[in-house]
Design an enzyme around this catalytic site. Structure first.
Site, PDB file in Angstrom:
ATOM      1  N   HIS A 243       0.878  -1.181   0.000  1.00 36.92           N
ATOM      2  CA  HIS A 243       0.000   0.000   0.000  1.00 36.92           C
ATOM      3  C   HIS A 243       0.915   1.231   0.000  1.00 36.92           C
ATOM      4  CE1 HIS A 243      -2.826   2.932   1.795  1.00 36.92           C
ATOM      5  NE2 HIS A 243      -3.797   2.113   1.455  1.00 36.92           N
TER       6      HIS A 243
ATOM      7  N   ASP B  39       3.111  -4.650   7.898  1.00 38.58           N
ATOM      8  CA  ASP B  39       1.893  -3.846   7.774  1.00 38.58           C
ATOM      9  C   ASP B  39       0.713  -4.805   7.967  1.00 38.58           C
ATOM     10  OD1 ASP B  39      -0.387  -2.597   6.911  1.00 38.58           O
ATOM     11  OD2 ASP B  39       0.475  -1.791   5.058  1.00 38.58           O
TER      12      ASP B  39
ATOM     13  N   GLN C  25      -4.536  -5.142   6.861  1.00 37.32           N
ATOM     14  CA  GLN C  25      -5.512  -6.148   6.434  1.00 37.32           C
ATOM     15  C   GLN C  25      -5.320  -7.451   7.193  1.00 37.32           C
ATOM     16  OE1 GLN C  25      -7.934  -5.339   4.434  1.00 37.32           O
ATOM     17  NE2 GLN C  25      -7.099  -3.372   3.782  1.00 37.32           N
TER      18      GLN C  25
ATOM     19  N   LYS D 157     -10.299  -0.905  10.539  1.00 38.07           N
ATOM     20  CA  LYS D 157     -10.357  -2.075   9.648  1.00 38.07           C
ATOM     21  C   LYS D 157     -10.617  -3.358  10.425  1.00 38.07           C
ATOM     22  CE  LYS D 157      -7.301  -0.047   6.197  1.00 38.07           C
ATOM     23  NZ  LYS D 157      -8.086   0.227   4.992  1.00 38.07           N
TER      24      LYS D 157
ATOM     25  N   CYS E  91      -4.799   2.442  -3.665  1.00 39.16           N
ATOM     26  CA  CYS E  91      -3.555   2.948  -3.058  1.00 39.16           C
ATOM     27  C   CYS E  91      -2.406   1.956  -3.246  1.00 39.16           C
ATOM     28  CB  CYS E  91      -3.730   3.273  -1.570  1.00 39.16           C
ATOM     29  SG  CYS E  91      -4.891   4.578  -1.262  1.00 39.16           S
TER      30      CYS E  91
END
Ligand code: PMP
Length: 419
Positions: free
Chosen positions: A136, A213, A216, A239, A377
């Site tokens: 991202h 990261d 998600q 999220k 993104c």
């Protein structure tokens, strides 16, 4: 929460009482354009259960006082709630200590914090930072800014056309100048679940730390940062069924201790004089200014709720649902799916014939189906395939087989309209 076994039309097992769960999410019963909403944009943001909405409202109605500084009852209770929330997060990701859990405004802020504060100390001219091709923008640009500031360079771990990272090329990218690797756990565009534990193992063999990261990934299976052995792990509350404006940077204590503060201000200091300022202990050193303590409490409510639902059951159900969606969409014909790795989260990116993704998204919207279109993104991912963008449906445990059928019918309608 009760779990029941249900059979979908397609024979897939449903191990959650989804109809009951849906009642916990008020927004799911609203209509758009006179039709029941089908919300399939969960990778962008998830909807919030009543438990979260109630916690936030209760906090504002009954508890609100600024944290850490007051002697009065409201401040004391607010502080207690905030620090309890930190413990809930620590437990959810299995960090060793609460001092390793830094509250931020979201994944983007967490990665910027890490890139700045780690980079100031450990990255110098001629050094290298490795990111993957499927990151991202939030996990590219902060590192690019760092590299520009320091005269370092960014190296890219590519992915194959099926959406799997070329892990076999990782070792070859690493040099004595590699200072950190930043990689996503789950691609928000391709859905790929990356082997982050394996990446960390390879990196650590070379003495290189890894930032994962988890924007998600945090809701995909039970997260154990000690088991992954990540040096940093970033995620956003919104999220994972929590409020917007709250996120987390987990960092191993030995790194956080050595890193410089990111922002200066109240709460992050120990003693301020005009001659010199000394900083607060972890994690407060990285939490300048009034924190989003109500957001943190809302996030804790979300994590408690998700834990009660059952993270494994939710992930297994989502996995069944995305397989069903993939099969049904493929059966339509003329659908190109981007990201076909064997291990995928509940995200499917696709294109319908030669229809522009924006046109598909607009028609789906008018049929009550909310998806995302564009580059998500992740412009380098879109460039990889030489396309303009994709249509992305991203599912959560509150979505149903019927909703997937509504998506499929809507996509069929797009095909009819564009002949
Ligand atoms: N990384 C990934 C993989 C994401 O999916 C997102 C959000 N789409 C982000 C980072 C940024 O998250 P936020 O906007 O909540 O900071």
């Amino acid at each position: 929460m009760d779990t029941v076994k249900q059979q979908s039309a397609d024979g897939l097992t449903q191990s959650l009482n989804v109809e009951k769960i849906r009642q916990d999410f008020p927004i799911l019963s609203r209509e758009v354009y006179g039709m029941p909403l089908v919300y399939l944009d969960n990778a962008a943001t998830t909807q919030k259960p009543k438990a979260v909405l109630d916690r936030v409202a209760y906090f504002y109605n009954q508890i609100n006082g600024n944290i850490h500084r007051g002697v009065h009852k409201l401040s004391e209770e607010s502080t207690q709630e905030y620090e309890n929330a930190r413990e809930v997060v620590r437990n959810f990701i299995n960090a060793r200590k609460t001092s390793e859990v830094v509250f931020t405004s979201g994944t983007t802020a967490s990665i910027n914090l890490a890139a700045y504060s780690f980079g100031e100390v450990f990255v110098h001219s001629g050094d290298e930072v490795v990111v993957s091709e499927m990151e991202h923008h939030s996990n590219i640009v902060p590192w690019q800014l760092l590299c520009e500031r320091k005269g370092a360079s960014l190296k890219i771990l590519p992915f194959r056309d099926d959406g799997q990272l070329c892990i076999d090329q990782l070792e070859g990218l690493l040099t004595p100048r590699t200072k950190i690797i930043a990689v996503t756990q789950v691609s928000n565009t391709l859905g790929t679940v990356n082997p982050v534990k394996e990446i960390v193992r390879i990196a650590h063999n070379h003495g290189i730390p890894v930032l994962v990261d988890g924007a998600q990934g945090v809701k995909h299976g039970n997260i154990d940062v000690q088991d992954i052995d990540a040096d940093f792990y970033a995620f956003s509350g919104h999220k994972i069924y929590g409020p917007t404006g709250i996120g987390v940077l987990y960092g191993k204590e030995n790194w956080l201790e050595k890193m410089v503060p990111w922002q200066g201000g109240g709460d992050m200091i120990n003693r301020v004089t005009f001659a010199k300022t000394t900083f607060n202990e972890l994690p407060f050193k990285f939490e300048a200014g009034t924190a989003n303590y109500i957001g943190a409490s809302g996030l804790a409510a979300a994590l408690d709720y998700y834990t009660k639902i059952g993270v494994s059951a939710a992930t297994a159900y989502e996995s069944d649902l995305i397989q069903y969606a993939t099969r049904k969409l493929s059966e339509i014909g003329g659908i190109r799916i981007f990201g076909t790795a064997p291990d995928k989260a509940a995200i499917i990116s696709f294109l319908v014939d030669n229809v522009h993704p924006y046109d598909t998204g607009m028609i789906l919207d008018k049929l009550g189906v909310a998806v995302r279109t564009g580059n998500h993104c992740t412009q380098p991912v879109i460039d990889h395939y030489g396309i303009d963008g994709t249509v992305r449906a991203s599912l959560a445990f509150y979505n149903t087989y019927d909703e997937v059928d509504r998506l499929v019918e809507a996509v069929q309608r797009v095909k009819e309209i564009f002949g």
